[in-house]
Design a protein around this motif. Structure first.
Motif, mmCIF file in Angstrom:
data_model
loop_
_atom_site.group_PDB
_atom_site.id
_atom_site.type_symbol
_atom_site.label_atom_id
_atom_site.label_comp_id
_atom_site.label_asym_id
_atom_site.label_seq_id
_atom_site.Cartn_x
_atom_site.Cartn_y
_atom_site.Cartn_z
ATOM 1 N N GLU A 6 -3.645 0.160 8.193
ATOM 2 C CA GLU A 6 -3.670 1.591 7.889
ATOM 3 C C GLU A 6 -4.762 1.809 6.861
ATOM 4 O OE1 GLU A 6 -3.685 5.230 7.615
ATOM 5 O OE2 GLU A 6 -2.079 4.546 8.952
ATOM 6 N N GLU A 7 -5.700 2.683 7.187
ATOM 7 C CA GLU A 7 -6.810 2.934 6.263
ATOM 8 C C GLU A 7 -6.620 4.202 5.447
ATOM 9 O OE1 GLU A 7 -10.568 2.579 8.264
ATOM 10 O OE2 GLU A 7 -9.930 0.743 9.270
ATOM 11 N N GLY A 8 -5.695 5.057 5.875
ATOM 12 C CA GLY A 8 -5.470 6.298 5.148
ATOM 13 C C GLY A 8 -4.174 6.251 4.364
ATOM 14 N N VAL A 9 -3.713 7.438 3.992
ATOM 15 C CA VAL A 9 -2.435 7.566 3.290
ATOM 16 C C VAL A 9 -1.574 8.538 4.095
ATOM 17 C CG1 VAL A 9 -1.280 8.208 1.142
ATOM 18 C CG2 VAL A 9 -3.557 7.160 1.064
ATOM 19 N N PHE A 28 10.439 9.977 -2.783
ATOM 20 C CA PHE A 28 9.547 9.068 -3.507
ATOM 21 C C PHE A 28 10.283 7.896 -4.143
ATOM 22 C CE2 PHE A 28 8.047 7.615 -7.626
ATOM 23 C CZ PHE A 28 6.869 6.983 -7.254
ATOM 24 N N ASN A 29 11.254 8.174 -4.991
ATOM 25 C CA ASN A 29 11.877 7.095 -5.760
ATOM 26 C C ASN A 29 12.556 6.077 -4.861
ATOM 27 O OD1 ASN A 29 12.402 5.968 -8.430
ATOM 28 N ND2 ASN A 29 14.554 6.319 -7.885
ATOM 29 N N SER A 30 13.361 6.548 -3.914
ATOM 30 C CA SER A 30 14.090 5.598 -3.057
ATOM 31 C C SER A 30 13.127 4.782 -2.182
ATOM 32 C CB SER A 30 15.139 6.310 -2.209
ATOM 33 O OG SER A 30 14.542 7.270 -1.374
ATOM 34 N N LEU A 31 12.073 5.420 -1.663
ATOM 35 C CA LEU A 31 11.102 4.682 -0.842
ATOM 36 C C LEU A 31 10.276 3.723 -1.690
ATOM 37 C CD1 LEU A 31 9.854 7.437 1.634
ATOM 38 C CD2 LEU A 31 11.497 5.589 2.053
ATOM 39 N N HIS A 32 9.872 4.173 -2.860
ATOM 40 C CA HIS A 32 9.087 3.330 -3.765
ATOM 41 C C HIS A 32 9.855 2.028 -4.063
ATOM 42 C CE1 HIS A 32 5.976 2.748 -6.832
ATOM 43 N NE2 HIS A 32 6.930 2.449 -7.703
ATOM 44 N N VAL A 33 11.121 2.160 -4.368
ATOM 45 C CA VAL A 33 11.966 1.001 -4.679
ATOM 46 C C VAL A 33 12.211 0.150 -3.428
ATOM 47 C CG1 VAL A 33 14.282 0.312 -5.449
ATOM 48 C CG2 VAL A 33 13.032 2.085 -6.691
ATOM 49 N N MET A 34 12.521 0.790 -2.314
ATOM 50 C CA MET A 34 12.773 0.056 -1.069
ATOM 51 C C MET A 34 11.540 -0.731 -0.639
ATOM 52 S SD MET A 34 13.689 1.515 2.725
ATOM 53 C CE MET A 34 15.363 1.094 3.137
ATOM 54 N N PHE A 35 10.392 -0.081 -0.661
ATOM 55 C CA PHE A 35 9.152 -0.757 -0.260
ATOM 56 C C PHE A 35 8.876 -1.953 -1.169
ATOM 57 C CE2 PHE A 35 7.186 3.439 1.561
ATOM 58 C CZ PHE A 35 8.112 3.432 2.596
ATOM 59 N N MET A 36 9.146 -1.812 -2.467
ATOM 60 C CA MET A 36 8.918 -2.920 -3.392
ATOM 61 C C MET A 36 9.822 -4.105 -3.044
ATOM 62 S SD MET A 36 8.832 -3.138 -7.557
ATOM 63 C CE MET A 36 10.520 -2.702 -7.807
ATOM 64 N N ASN A 47 0.834 -1.198 0.000
ATOM 65 C CA ASN A 47 0.000 0.000 0.000
ATOM 66 C C ASN A 47 0.875 1.258 0.000
ATOM 67 O OD1 ASN A 47 -1.883 2.060 0.535
ATOM 68 N ND2 ASN A 47 -2.109 1.484 2.663
ATOM 69 N N PHE A 48 1.888 1.274 0.869
ATOM 70 C CA PHE A 48 2.754 2.442 0.961
ATOM 71 C C PHE A 48 3.599 2.588 -0.314
ATOM 72 C CE2 PHE A 48 2.808 2.434 5.913
ATOM 73 C CZ PHE A 48 1.474 2.806 5.929
ATOM 74 N N HIS A 49 4.000 1.497 -0.913
ATOM 75 C CA HIS A 49 4.726 1.542 -2.189
ATOM 76 C C HIS A 49 3.882 2.259 -3.248
ATOM 77 C CE1 HIS A 49 6.676 -0.012 -5.856
ATOM 78 N NE2 HIS A 49 5.490 -0.456 -6.231
ATOM 79 N N TRP A 50 2.599 1.926 -3.295
ATOM 80 C CA TRP A 50 1.709 2.547 -4.278
ATOM 81 C C TRP A 50 1.482 4.030 -3.996
ATOM 82 C CZ3 TRP A 50 -2.239 -1.895 -3.405
ATOM 83 C CH2 TRP A 50 -1.934 -2.977 -4.227
ATOM 84 N N ASN A 51 1.431 4.400 -2.720
ATOM 85 C CA ASN A 51 0.923 5.720 -2.340
ATOM 86 C C ASN A 51 1.953 6.693 -1.798
ATOM 87 O OD1 ASN A 51 -1.970 5.452 -2.934
ATOM 88 N ND2 ASN A 51 -1.833 3.742 -1.508
ATOM 89 N N VAL A 52 3.217 6.313 -1.713
ATOM 90 C CA VAL A 52 4.219 7.226 -1.172
ATOM 91 C C VAL A 52 4.395 8.427 -2.113
ATOM 92 C CG1 VAL A 52 6.249 6.088 -2.205
ATOM 93 C CG2 VAL A 52 6.487 7.351 -0.052
#
Length: 158
Positions: free
Chosen positions: A95-98, A47-55, A37-42
């Motif tokens: 977590e229900e929100g973003v 952004f880029n480093s978290l998106h990749v790390m979360f994935m 969820n966080f990967h999709w919504n960060v």
């Protein structure tokens, strides 16, 4: 009629271990879902480093879910497999929100630590029952989640 299981672990111990591994599976699945969820919504500057790390983290957890479920099955018990069961068994809140990126990181640190604590609690039961395959699985899971928690915590330092 089910075939008797005779693998050198008492029935009552197999049940305790399967129950503990079911909690680990629920925690792991909940953390997987939260991380995805966080990967999709960060958003934000990281952004880029978290998106990749979360994935990377959710992919690793996804692959581990099968190992945990199959160990439960090897012990002769059904693995939980519904959201209702996971919510009842998990120690990780949904977590229900973003949330903002830093709050995502904080939640994921807490989730990684929660999975580690669950694995460590189950390890005591497994060790007493002389269940080396479950001990090996739990040791691997603790190592991964402790490392992930450390990496995420490092992002929160100024």
């Amino acid at each position: 009629m089910a075939t008797k299981i005779n693998i050198g672990i008492a029935d009552k111990d197999r049940k305790k271990i399967a129950d503990g591994l079911s909690r680990l599976l629920a925690d792991s699945y909940t953390l997987y879902l939260k991380t995805h969820n966080f990967h999709w919504n960060v958003t934000g500057p990281q952004f880029n480093s978290l998106h990749v790390m979360f994935m990377g983290q959710y992919t690793e957890i996804w692959n581990a879910l099968d190992l945990i479920a199959e160990r439960i099955r090897s012990l002769g018990y059904p693995a939980p497999g519904s959201y209702k069961q996971f919510v009842a068994l998990s120690s990780i809140p949904e977590e229900e929100g973003v949330p903002k990126a830093k709050d995502m990181i904080r939640q994921l640190v807490a989730g990684q630590e929660a999975v580690t604590r669950t694995a460590r609690e189950v390890f005591a039961i497994v060790d007493k029952a002389n269940d080396q395959p479950s001990a090996d699985l739990l040791t691997q899971r603790m190592e991964v989640h402790e490392k992930n928690a450390w990496m995420l915590r490092s992002l929160l330092e100024e």
